[in-house]
Structure formats: C-alpha cells, structure tokens
Scaffold this motif. Structure first.
Motif, PDB file in Angstrom:
ATOM      1  N   LEU A 243      -2.092   1.887  -6.236  1.00 18.47           N
ATOM      2  CA  LEU A 243      -1.767   3.196  -5.685  1.00 18.47           C
ATOM      3  C   LEU A 243      -3.008   4.005  -5.311  1.00 18.47           C
ATOM      4  CD1 LEU A 243       1.239   4.623  -7.681  1.00 18.47           C
ATOM      5  CD2 LEU A 243       1.169   3.768  -5.358  1.00 18.47           C
ATOM      6  N   ALA A 244      -2.884   4.734  -4.225  1.00 18.61           N
ATOM      7  CA  ALA A 244      -3.905   5.693  -3.828  1.00 18.61           C
ATOM      8  C   ALA A 244      -3.510   7.107  -4.236  1.00 18.61           C
ATOM      9  CB  ALA A 244      -4.137   5.636  -2.319  1.00 18.61           C
ATOM     10  N   SER A 245      -2.219   7.328  -4.491  1.00 19.87           N
ATOM     11  CA  SER A 245      -1.745   8.661  -4.863  1.00 19.87           C
ATOM     12  C   SER A 245      -0.344   8.543  -5.432  1.00 19.87           C
ATOM     13  CB  SER A 245      -1.755   9.600  -3.652  1.00 19.87           C
ATOM     14  OG  SER A 245      -0.820   9.164  -2.688  1.00 19.87           O
ATOM     15  N   ASP A 246       0.232   9.678  -5.820  1.00 22.10           N
ATOM     16  CA  ASP A 246       1.588   9.703  -6.367  1.00 22.10           C
ATOM     17  C   ASP A 246       2.604   9.209  -5.339  1.00 22.10           C
ATOM     18  OD1 ASP A 246       0.611  10.791  -8.673  1.00 22.10           O
ATOM     19  OD2 ASP A 246       1.099  12.856  -8.134  1.00 22.10           O
ATOM     20  N   SER A 247       3.667   8.612  -5.851  1.00 19.32           N
ATOM     21  CA  SER A 247       4.786   8.277  -4.980  1.00 19.32           C
ATOM     22  C   SER A 247       5.574   9.531  -4.634  1.00 19.32           C
ATOM     23  CB  SER A 247       5.695   7.272  -5.665  1.00 19.32           C
ATOM     24  OG  SER A 247       6.273   7.874  -6.809  1.00 19.32           O
ATOM     25  N   SER A 252      16.319  11.412   0.881  1.00 18.63           N
ATOM     26  CA  SER A 252      16.571  10.508   2.007  1.00 18.63           C
ATOM     27  C   SER A 252      15.616   9.327   2.077  1.00 18.63           C
ATOM     28  CB  SER A 252      16.491  11.291   3.327  1.00 18.63           C
ATOM     29  OG  SER A 252      15.240  11.960   3.426  1.00 18.63           O
ATOM     30  N   TYR A 253      14.571   9.289   1.246  1.00 16.81           N
ATOM     31  CA  TYR A 253      13.666   8.144   1.284  1.00 16.81           C
ATOM     32  C   TYR A 253      12.776   8.090   0.048  1.00 16.81           C
ATOM     33  CZ  TYR A 253       9.994  11.408   2.866  1.00 16.81           C
ATOM     34  OH  TYR A 253       9.110  12.458   2.968  1.00 16.81           O
ATOM     35  N   LEU A 254      12.194   6.878  -0.169  1.00 17.32           N
ATOM     36  CA  LEU A 254      11.161   6.678  -1.175  1.00 17.32           C
ATOM     37  C   LEU A 254       9.896   6.280  -0.425  1.00 17.32           C
ATOM     38  CD1 LEU A 254      13.970   5.059  -2.231  1.00 17.32           C
ATOM     39  CD2 LEU A 254      12.633   4.979  -4.309  1.00 17.32           C
ATOM     40  N   GLU A 255       8.757   6.753  -0.892  1.00 20.06           N
ATOM     41  CA  GLU A 255       7.510   6.470  -0.175  1.00 20.06           C
ATOM     42  C   GLU A 255       6.378   6.257  -1.164  1.00 20.06           C
ATOM     43  OE1 GLU A 255       6.624   8.610   3.673  1.00 20.06           O
ATOM     44  OE2 GLU A 255       5.051   9.475   2.399  1.00 20.06           O
ATOM     45  N   SER A 256       5.576   5.222  -0.941  1.00 20.00           N
ATOM     46  CA  SER A 256       4.416   4.960  -1.799  1.00 20.00           C
ATOM     47  C   SER A 256       3.177   4.770  -0.945  1.00 20.00           C
ATOM     48  CB  SER A 256       4.660   3.727  -2.676  1.00 20.00           C
ATOM     49  OG  SER A 256       4.904   2.583  -1.875  1.00 20.00           O
ATOM     50  N   HIS A 257       2.040   5.213  -1.480  1.00 16.15           N
ATOM     51  CA  HIS A 257       0.766   5.166  -0.770  1.00 16.15           C
ATOM     52  C   HIS A 257      -0.199   4.264  -1.520  1.00 16.15           C
ATOM     53  CE1 HIS A 257       2.695   9.125  -0.040  1.00 16.15           C
ATOM     54  NE2 HIS A 257       2.441   8.793   1.220  1.00 16.15           N
ATOM     55  N   HIS A 258      -0.787   3.310  -0.806  1.00 14.24           N
ATOM     56  CA  HIS A 258      -1.605   2.277  -1.431  1.00 14.24           C
ATOM     57  C   HIS A 258      -3.004   2.257  -0.831  1.00 14.24           C
ATOM     58  CE1 HIS A 258       2.225   0.731  -3.058  1.00 14.24           C
ATOM     59  NE2 HIS A 258       2.690   1.120  -1.876  1.00 14.24           N
ATOM     60  N   LYS A 259      -3.952   1.771  -1.615  1.00 12.80           N
ATOM     61  CA  LYS A 259      -5.348   1.799  -1.182  1.00 12.80           C
ATOM     62  C   LYS A 259      -5.590   0.933   0.053  1.00 12.80           C
ATOM     63  CE  LYS A 259      -7.115   2.749  -5.821  1.00 12.80           C
ATOM     64  NZ  LYS A 259      -7.897   2.224  -6.963  1.00 12.80           N
TER      65      LYS A 259
END
Length: 505
Positions: A243-247, A252-259
C-alpha cells in the motif's frame, strides 16, 4: 496489467481484492501522492461476486467442527438429568439470499438471509434421582433450524499485511426444533430436552460457525496474497504492490492505492509524484486499474536489464520482413544484403541498446529507444557472417487492446533515425538505396513485427498466471498524459472457486 492478477474469489474475494488496504496500517514517509497503481471495484462487481457467498457459508457450516455438548439439569421427581449431544453433522443446507453493502466505516457488511440447515447426531441421556438407578439411553436426533447471519468484516493490519477481521459475526435463530428418532410429534422426552438444550446449542453453533468463517477468510486472504504476488512476479522482475496509502470504501466502490515499485535484482525504481485523482475513474464499469507512466517505464527498464528486449527472426518471418513489396529496387537491395543466401540460412536479430523511454499520451503509448539490427548469414559448416549491422533511434506510438483473451499492440505512428550503418555489400555506404529500403522495411514491417511479438509474449505471460480463465468483458485500455486506465466488466468462473474450496478444506 500486472495488477489484474488481483481479480476475485466470491464476496470474500471482494474483500480479498483489497486485502492490502486498511486505515489501521502505518505507511511511513510515503504520502498519498506517491501512487503507482490504483484498483477500483464498483458496486456492480460486488453484487456479482456476492453470488458466490453461498458457497463460502455452506463451506463454513460443513467444515465447522462441532464439539460434543454435555450438561445436566435438576428435574422434579426425576432428580438430575444428564445429557450429551455427539456426532453433530450438518445436512440439507440451503440459503435463501445474501446481500452486500459497502460502508464508509471501512467495512463490508454481508447479510445472509434464511439459512436453513438440518443437524443430525446422537442424544445420550440418563437419570440419577433418588428413586432411579443411573441408566443412560441413546437416541438419534435431528434439529431443524432457520438462521439469519450478519457479517461485518473489517480490514485490519497485521505484521505488515492486511487481513480481514470477520469477528463481527452474528447469528439470529428463527427456528430451532428438536426431533428424536424421527418422531415429529412433541413427546415428553422431546419436551424435556428441547428448552434447556436449545440455549446451549445456539451458543455452540454461533461460536463454531463464526470461527470457521473467520478461518476461511484468513485462508482465502493468504491464497489471494499468494496469487497476487505470483501475478506481479516473473523470475527476477517483481512489482511491489504494497500500500501507498489508506484504502477507500464508499457506498458505490472500493479503492486501493499501491506503490507500484519495480524491483529487479539489486535495482529498484523510486516512488515518484503521482497525477492520480479519484475523479479520473468513474463508476460505470465493474473494475478499474490505473497505472502510472513511471511504473510502466520502470517495467520496461527491468525488461531491458533482464535481456528480454530481443527478437530473433528466421525463415518465413524473415522473408515476410524483407519482402514487403515486390519491386525491382527492393529485390536488388535484398539480393545485395543476403548475397543470394536463402532465408532459411540467415537470421536477423533485433535488440534494444538502451533503456526504452516511455511516455503515455492521449494518442497512445510513445516508446523511444536506440535499437540494433543485425543480419547474419549462416554458411554450412562455417562461422556466421554479419551481412548487415545498423543502429537506429526509433520512436513509435502504440495503441493497446485486449480482444479474445489476447493483448494486441498496434503501432499507429513511427519514425526512425539511423545512427550507425554497416553493410558488407556496400562497405563505403555509397548506395543510398539500401538504407532507404531498410528504413521502409523497418517502418512497414519491422516495427509491427516487433510490437506483435511483444504483445504475444505478454499474452503468454498473463495466461501463465491464469488470467485467461476469467471472463473479461469489453475491456478498454485508455491512455492519457502520464497514466493509463484499464476498465472492464467480468464474469466470475465459479468452478475455480469451488475447486479451491474442495482442495483446501
């Protein structure tokens, strides 16, 4: 495309697609802006995946290890009555429906309605009263039940990995009816035991079923982590999808941020500022992947360092390359280069001399690289003779599509600039027709052949990671300045999930 290996396994897979994400994690010095890859799954995907929830719940009930239930109670006239329920098994399990909600409290809420199950086992009972000897009897029993199940699944950080916490598990019993020896009519024995067994039985069922659901969630998490790690690794090239930051979990959606860092042996790319903004992704498709220019450029550099940007052409492919046109000028130039040798006795090698420079633009992916072309003649029993060697700087704009489970790379605009040229048939370089013909061959046939070869190689790589087993619907690859978006709908291969449950439990 490396992030695509994170596609899904049931409603729990909806959770597991984002197993890296949790507000409880500490991310150190890297801020939200340093993001290389973003994954977004929308509510339509959650609803589709929720259809697999029944399989998970059924597995949880059937795989739960129900302990023997024992107890005793003082009864008027009878004295103490001791009882034990043993060999408890689940039969005839069915689920009416399940519903899923995405909550802003960083949780996934799953409601399982009307789980009907028939529990079977053996009831042993006996009396130890003043007027009775201690005598025990055994009868078979059945328990009809109707249960609602509520799961509130949190995403928690544990040992630098995020795991699902399914301890928010609640069972509501609408029906719990005891039948002895198949007798469906109330009798004194059934009336005696039903009331004071039911409370204990409810407690045991809740404890064991919820424990098994949590264990299944942990097991599926590990499985998906292994799948994701394998998908973004090929030999010495690894993409860091931590992860690069909080999910982010919205209704209406799920979102995740990765390095999105690329690791190759002792080399590693560095986090760079990202142009990602949530407004870049919509909610009309099921699944989105956002990839930064930096991540794709780092992948190309790793492929270069690993010696993968090499293409060898022989025989028919070599003939197609050098016979794009049937003109006298081209036939003469080809005759001079190959000196009358057949294509089967010749080989052409194309490779990159430097790190490719990649720029993402609205018109496509612009690739700029210094490339070498070497044509060798292979006389029987002799050392190869280099008939042609040239270096050229190539700039090509490529548009990518994914059709019929194949990645297709199509060059739409190309230019070359020759930097070095050496030809045995023209050692002094006095014949401009050879260079002109070669330049045309490279533009008309060489670049399409190379891009087609790269597309085929990437397709084979993705298929080796089992991407071809998923039903990908109307995928779109959209390039913009500094990033690319992959958006698609999908169908879920239920047989893969069932196979996993059958082989793992």
């Amino acid at each position: 495309m490396c992030c695509a290996g994170r596609m899904v396994l049931g409603t729990f897979r909806l959770l597991l697609v984002l197993v890296h994400a949790s507000a409880a994690c500490e991310f150190g010095p890297f801020p939200y802006r340093a993001t290389g890859i973003v994954c977004r799954m929308t509510k339509p995907a959650a609803l589709l995946l929720n259809q697999e929830t029944a399989q998970v719940i059924q597995a949880a009930f059937r795989n739960a290890k129900f302990p023997n239930i024992t107890g005793e109670r003082s009864m008027r006239l009878l004295g103490k009555v001791a009882y034990g329920l043993s060999n408890i098994q689940v039969n005839d399990l069915s689920i009416e429906k399940s519903e899923v909600e995405l909550k802003d409290d960083n949780a996934i809420h799953i409601a399982i309605k009307n789980v009907t199950a028939l529990f079977k086992g053996t009831l042993t009972y006996g009396y130890a009263g003043a007027w009775f000897l201690q005598i025990f009897h055994s009868v078979d029993f059945e328990i009809e039940s109707s249960i609602d199940l509520q799961l509130n699944i949190k995403l928690m950080c544990q040992k630098d990995q995020v795991v699902p916490d399914a301890s928010g598990c609640y069972l509501t019993f609408h029906k719990l009816t005891l039948h002895l020896q198949g007798d469906k009519e109330p009798g004194w024995l059934k009336q005696l035991f039903t009331d004071f067994i039911s409370f204990t039985l409810k407690f045991v069922l809740k404890r064991e079923v919820c424990k098994e659901i949590n264990a299944l969630a942990q097991m599926l998490t590990k499985f998906m982590l292994d799948v994701a790690a394998n998908f973004v690794r090929d030999k010495d090239i690894i993409v860091d999808i931590s992860l690069a930051s909080d999910s982010i979990i919205k209704a209406s959606y799920l979102e995740s941020h990765h390095k999105g860092l690329v690791l190759y042996k002792n080399h590693s790319s560095v986090l760079s500022d990202s142009v990602f903004s949530p407004s870049l992704l919509t909610e009309s498709r099921m699944l989105y992947f956002w990839l930064s220019e930096h991540s794709l450029s780092s992948l190309a550099s790793a492929a270069f360092l690993d010696g993968r940007l090499v293409l060898t052409l022989r025989g028919e492919k070599l003939q197609v390359l050098f016979e794009t046109e049937d003109t006298e000028v081209q036939r003469k130039a080809v005759q001079m280069i190959f000196q009358g040798t057949s294509y089967n006795d010749s080989v052409a090698k194309v490779w990159s001399l430097s790190h490719p420079q990649i720029s993402l633009q609205p018109e496509g992916t612009v690739v700029k690289s210094l490339v070498a072309l070497e044509v060798s003649i292979l006389p029987a029993g002799e050392e190869p003779l280099v008939a042609l060697y040239m270096e050229k700087e190539i700039t090509v704009t490529i548009q990518a599509t994914y059709e019929e489970k194949k990645l297709i790379l199509q060059p739409v605009n190309s230019s070359i600039e020759i930097k070095a040229f050496k030809c045995t048939a023209d050692p002094d370089g006095n014949d401009p027709s050879i260079q002109n013909i070669l330049q045309k061959i490279i533009l008309d046939a060489g670049i399409p052949e190379v891009t087609s070869g790269i597309g085929s190689a990437l397709t084979s790589l993705m298929n080796s990671k089992r991407l071809n087993l998923f039903d990908i619907i109307n995928p779109e690859i959209i390039t913009r300045k500094g990033y690319v978006i992959v958006q698609l709908d999908f169908g879920f291969p239920s047989h893969l999930f069932l196979h996993f449950l059958e082989t793992s439990l």
